[in-house]
Design a protein around this motif. Structure first.
Motif, short mmCIF file in Angstrom:
data_model
loop_
_atom_site.label_atom_id
_atom_site.label_comp_id
_atom_site.label_asym_id
_atom_site.label_seq_id
_atom_site.Cartn_x
_atom_site.Cartn_y
_atom_site.Cartn_z
N ALA A 69 28.97 47.19 48.11
CA ALA A 69 27.92 48.19 47.50
C ALA A 69 27.49 47.27 46.22
O ALA A 69 26.18 47.48 45.92
CB ALA A 69 28.69 49.32 47.01
N GLU A 70 28.18 46.36 45.57
CA GLU A 70 27.43 45.66 44.55
C GLU A 70 26.50 44.70 44.94
O GLU A 70 25.64 44.48 44.53
CB GLU A 70 28.67 44.95 43.83
CG GLU A 70 29.81 45.68 42.96
CD GLU A 70 30.96 45.11 42.39
OE1 GLU A 70 30.85 43.76 42.45
OE2 GLU A 70 31.79 45.71 41.92
N SER A 71 26.83 44.04 46.22
CA SER A 71 25.81 43.08 46.92
C SER A 71 24.48 43.73 47.00
O SER A 71 23.66 43.25 46.94
CB SER A 71 26.42 42.22 48.09
OG SER A 71 26.69 43.09 48.88
N SER A 72 24.76 44.96 47.73
CA SER A 72 23.28 45.83 48.01
C SER A 72 22.77 46.25 46.74
O SER A 72 21.47 46.03 46.59
CB SER A 72 23.63 46.85 48.86
OG SER A 72 24.26 47.94 48.20
N ALA A 73 23.29 46.50 45.58
CA ALA A 73 22.89 46.64 44.37
C ALA A 73 22.20 45.52 43.82
O ALA A 73 20.91 45.61 43.09
CB ALA A 73 23.64 47.50 43.33
N ASP A 74 22.79 44.36 44.04
CA ASP A 74 22.10 42.95 43.45
C ASP A 74 20.81 42.79 44.19
O ASP A 74 20.12 42.26 43.66
CB ASP A 74 23.20 41.84 43.58
CG ASP A 74 24.38 42.06 42.65
OD1 ASP A 74 24.21 42.78 41.58
OD2 ASP A 74 25.47 41.52 43.01
N ALA A 75 21.09 43.18 45.67
CA ALA A 75 19.96 42.75 46.38
C ALA A 75 18.79 43.56 46.20
O ALA A 75 17.56 43.03 45.82
CB ALA A 75 20.02 43.08 47.86
N VAL A 76 19.11 44.80 45.69
CA VAL A 76 17.94 45.93 45.21
C VAL A 76 17.40 45.49 44.05
O VAL A 76 16.20 45.30 43.94
CB VAL A 76 18.47 47.34 45.02
CG1 VAL A 76 17.15 48.19 44.60
CG2 VAL A 76 18.71 47.77 46.71
N ASN A 77 18.07 44.88 42.96
CA ASN A 77 17.69 44.53 41.72
C ASN A 77 16.79 43.22 41.74
O ASN A 77 15.78 42.78 41.38
CB ASN A 77 18.93 44.20 40.96
CG ASN A 77 19.40 45.37 40.44
OD1 ASN A 77 18.64 46.53 40.21
ND2 ASN A 77 20.73 45.29 40.08
N ARG A 78 17.24 42.28 42.90
CA ARG A 78 16.37 41.18 43.13
C ARG A 78 15.28 41.30 43.62
O ARG A 78 14.07 40.77 43.22
CB ARG A 78 17.32 40.28 44.17
CG ARG A 78 17.94 39.06 43.40
CD ARG A 78 18.40 37.90 44.37
NE ARG A 78 19.87 38.51 44.64
CZ ARG A 78 20.33 38.80 46.09
NH1 ARG A 78 19.28 38.77 46.93
NH2 ARG A 78 21.38 39.31 46.19
N LYS A 79 15.21 42.30 44.58
CA LYS A 79 13.65 42.74 45.41
C LYS A 79 12.97 43.44 44.14
O LYS A 79 11.74 43.11 44.32
CB LYS A 79 14.10 43.77 46.28
CG LYS A 79 14.36 42.97 47.61
CD LYS A 79 13.25 42.12 48.17
CE LYS A 79 13.68 41.65 49.45
NZ LYS A 79 12.79 40.68 49.67
N VAL A 80 13.64 44.28 43.23
CA VAL A 80 12.68 44.80 42.20
C VAL A 80 12.14 43.81 41.39
O VAL A 80 10.80 43.84 40.96
CB VAL A 80 13.53 45.89 41.44
CG1 VAL A 80 12.92 46.27 40.41
CG2 VAL A 80 14.05 47.04 42.26
N LEU A 81 12.76 42.70 41.09
CA LEU A 81 12.49 41.58 40.21
C LEU A 81 11.31 40.97 40.83
O LEU A 81 10.25 40.64 40.14
CB LEU A 81 13.53 40.61 39.74
CG LEU A 81 14.54 41.29 38.67
CD1 LEU A 81 15.75 40.46 38.61
CD2 LEU A 81 13.90 41.76 37.34
N GLU A 82 11.42 40.68 42.20
CA GLU A 82 10.27 39.85 42.92
C GLU A 82 9.00 40.72 42.93
O GLU A 82 8.00 40.25 42.86
CB GLU A 82 11.03 39.68 44.15
CG GLU A 82 12.05 38.74 44.38
CD GLU A 82 12.26 38.36 46.01
OE1 GLU A 82 11.57 38.95 46.94
OE2 GLU A 82 13.61 38.09 46.08
N TYR A 83 9.26 42.08 43.17
CA TYR A 83 8.20 42.88 43.09
C TYR A 83 7.49 43.04 41.82
O TYR A 83 6.20 42.81 41.69
CB TYR A 83 8.39 44.46 43.66
CG TYR A 83 8.59 44.17 45.16
CD1 TYR A 83 7.60 43.81 46.03
CD2 TYR A 83 9.80 45.02 45.81
CE1 TYR A 83 7.83 43.86 47.43
CE2 TYR A 83 9.70 45.08 47.19
CZ TYR A 83 8.66 44.55 48.01
OH TYR A 83 9.10 44.54 49.41
#
Length: 159
Positions: free
Chosen positions: A5-19
């Protein structure tokens, strides 16, 4: 399962930063360039229309000799006398000037301003597409982050 769950939240945060980076560094920069280019074209149109008005006033007055103030640079003006104003030099682009009669210049100005106007319309469409892409990505970010629409201001009926 907590680490997943933490890694998926980190992945979402990374994607948000990329966008967000894409919006700020690419789309907004492209939008600014298009808007500056459109402003430059509007400035050229304005200069051609000013020349058109000057030519028309010369034709109406019928004057051949003119006294004008010429800017030598840094707002340093001198008075000059034009002996024959029947032919003028018109900028046709890329630093080239063509000597034309008043009628030739008016025809050229009409064609050039219609061409530049069409170009500004294309630039306006391009800016609208970029703005739409920014809005689309912002909506995707909102959805990706699980944010709800902001509550609309509630109003009550007055009886």
């Amino acid at each position: 399962m907590v680490p997943a769950a933490e890694s998926s939240a980190d992945a979402v945060n990374r994607k948000v930063l990329e966008y967000e980076h894409f919006i700020n560094e690419v789309l907004r920069r492209d939008l600014q360039k298009v808007m500056e280019q459109r402003d430059d074209v509007y400035e050229k149109i304005s200069q051609y229309l000013q020349l058109k008005n000057t030519i028309q006033s010369l034709q109406e007055s019928g004057l051949q000799q003119l006294k004008v103030d010429v800017d030598l640079g840094c707002n340093f003006f001198v008075q000059a006398e034009v002996q024959d104003s029947s032919r003028i030099l018109v900028s046709v682009g890329f630093g080239f000037f063509v000597e034309m009669t008043h009628d030739e210049a008016l025809r050229f100005i009409e064609k050039k301003t219609s061409q530049l106007t069409a170009f500004t319309e294309q630039l306006t469409k391009d800016s609208a597409k970029i703005k739409a892409n920014i809005r689309l990505i912002l909506e995707c970010l909102r959805e990706l982050q699980g944010l709800e629409d902001l509550p609309e201001q509630k109003t009550r009926d007055v009886c």
